[in-house]
Design an enzyme around this catalytic site. Structure first.
Site, short mmCIF file in Angstrom:
data_model
loop_
_atom_site.label_atom_id
_atom_site.label_comp_id
_atom_site.label_asym_id
_atom_site.label_seq_id
_atom_site.Cartn_x
_atom_site.Cartn_y
_atom_site.Cartn_z
N SER A 1 0.84 -1.20 0.00
CA SER A 1 0.00 0.00 0.00
C SER A 1 0.87 1.25 0.00
O SER A 1 1.99 1.24 0.50
CB SER A 1 -0.88 0.03 1.25
OG SER A 1 -1.66 -1.13 1.35
N1 SAH Z 1 -0.63 -4.63 4.38
C1 SAH Z 1 0.10 -4.61 3.13
C2 SAH Z 1 -0.81 -4.48 1.94
C3 SAH Z 1 -1.16 -5.80 1.43
S1 SAH Z 1 -2.12 -5.85 -0.03
C4 SAH Z 1 1.14 -3.51 3.16
O1 SAH Z 1 1.69 -3.27 4.20
O2 SAH Z 1 1.44 -2.92 2.14
C5 SAH Z 1 -3.44 -6.86 0.52
C6 SAH Z 1 -3.10 -8.26 0.93
O3 SAH Z 1 -4.32 -8.86 1.36
C7 SAH Z 1 -2.57 -9.16 -0.19
O4 SAH Z 1 -1.32 -9.67 0.17
C8 SAH Z 1 -3.62 -10.27 -0.30
O5 SAH Z 1 -3.09 -11.56 -0.59
C9 SAH Z 1 -4.24 -10.23 1.08
N2 SAH Z 1 -5.58 -10.82 1.18
C10 SAH Z 1 -6.62 -10.75 0.32
N3 SAH Z 1 -7.68 -11.43 0.79
C11 SAH Z 1 -7.31 -11.96 2.00
C12 SAH Z 1 -7.96 -12.78 2.98
N4 SAH Z 1 -9.22 -13.21 2.85
N5 SAH Z 1 -7.26 -13.13 4.08
C13 SAH Z 1 -5.98 -12.72 4.26
N6 SAH Z 1 -5.31 -11.95 3.38
C14 SAH Z 1 -5.96 -11.57 2.25
#
Ligand code: SAH
Length: 218
Positions: free
Chosen positions: A69
């Site tokens: 993000s």
């Molecule tokens: N927190 C991260 C952003 C991650 S992007 C940062 O610091 O930048 C969003 C993440 O959510 C992805 O890695 C994706 O695989 C995960 N995701 C999507 N659906 C999910 C679910 N049901 N349970 C756990 N993770 C999930």
């Protein structure tokens, strides 16, 4: 501590301080949150080829079709989660590369983060270990289910967009706690839900763009 890519000028503390200044200009006011972002090296969470862009306010690819993000949204979500007060136990859904979990670790007493893509979680674990953050626990699982054994949580942050509020997560929110999450598909809004003694109070914040929250593990 060994700092990867430390020879690159773009990854210096000064570059990070400039990123924090830009976040302040974009409207982030919580000094505790800004200070936390100032201490976490974002470049170690992305591939070496992208490290020189790590302090721009942009999201970047982290593999498996996912992104880290942008710093503004990380700061904004944590600012809303805190609401000016201290947070005890936090649950993050969507660890991704682990950057937001690392920032949360500087702010909350205990951080739990759930990710559905196993290899991403492995990479996140490595980066967090490098930073010696002892108050973060990572779990492989489906975030729709939350983390019943560790709850209830004072704060829940969802880092991927759902089309509806995951009910199981509402149950795992402690009274007085807050959940910050993007809702929608092509058009997404950031929302905050507070659990009060009477029930849940929901407020709309701003337009956002996240990858989708998906069911099941991978
Ligand atoms: N927190 C991260 C952003 C991650 S992007 C940062 O610091 O930048 C969003 C993440 O959510 C992805 O890695 C994706 O695989 C995960 N995701 C999507 N659906 C999910 C679910 N049901 N349970 C756990 N993770 C999930």
């Amino acid at each position: 501590m060994t700092v990867r890519h430390s020879g690159i000028g773009m990854t210096s503390q000064r570059t990070r301080a400039r990123m924090v200044e830009r976040l302040r200009e974009k409207g982030i006011k919580d000094e505790i949150v800004l200070a936390a972002l100032n201490t976490i090296p974002r470049h170690i969470f992305v591939d070496e080829a992208l490290a020189s862009r790590a302090y721009e306010d942009i999201s970047l690819p982290i593999g498996y079709g996912q992104t880290i993000s942008n710093p503004y949204i990380v700061a904004r979500m944590i600012e809303v989660l805190r609401g000016g007060g201290d947070i005890g136990k936090v649950l993050e859904i969507g660890t991704g590369c682990g950057y937001q979990a690392a920032v949360l670790a500087r702010i909350a007493r205990e951080v739990y983060s759930v990710e559905r893509i196993a290899p991403l979680l492995g990479k996140a674990r490595k980066s967090l270990r490098e930073l010696r953050l002892a108050n973060v626990r990572l779990k492989h699982g489906d975030g729709f289910l939350g983390l019943l054994e560790a709850g209830p949580f004072d704060g829940i942050i969802i880092a991927a967009a759902a089309t509806h509020v995951p009910t199981e997560l509402l149950h795992q929110l402690a009274p007085g706690g807050r959940m910050v999450l993007p809702i929608g598909s092509s058009e997404q809004r950031l929302r905050v839900i507070e659990r009060t003694a009477q029930g849940f109070r929901e407020s709309d914040l701003e337009q956002v763009k996240f990858v989708p929250l998906l069911q099941g593990v991978a």
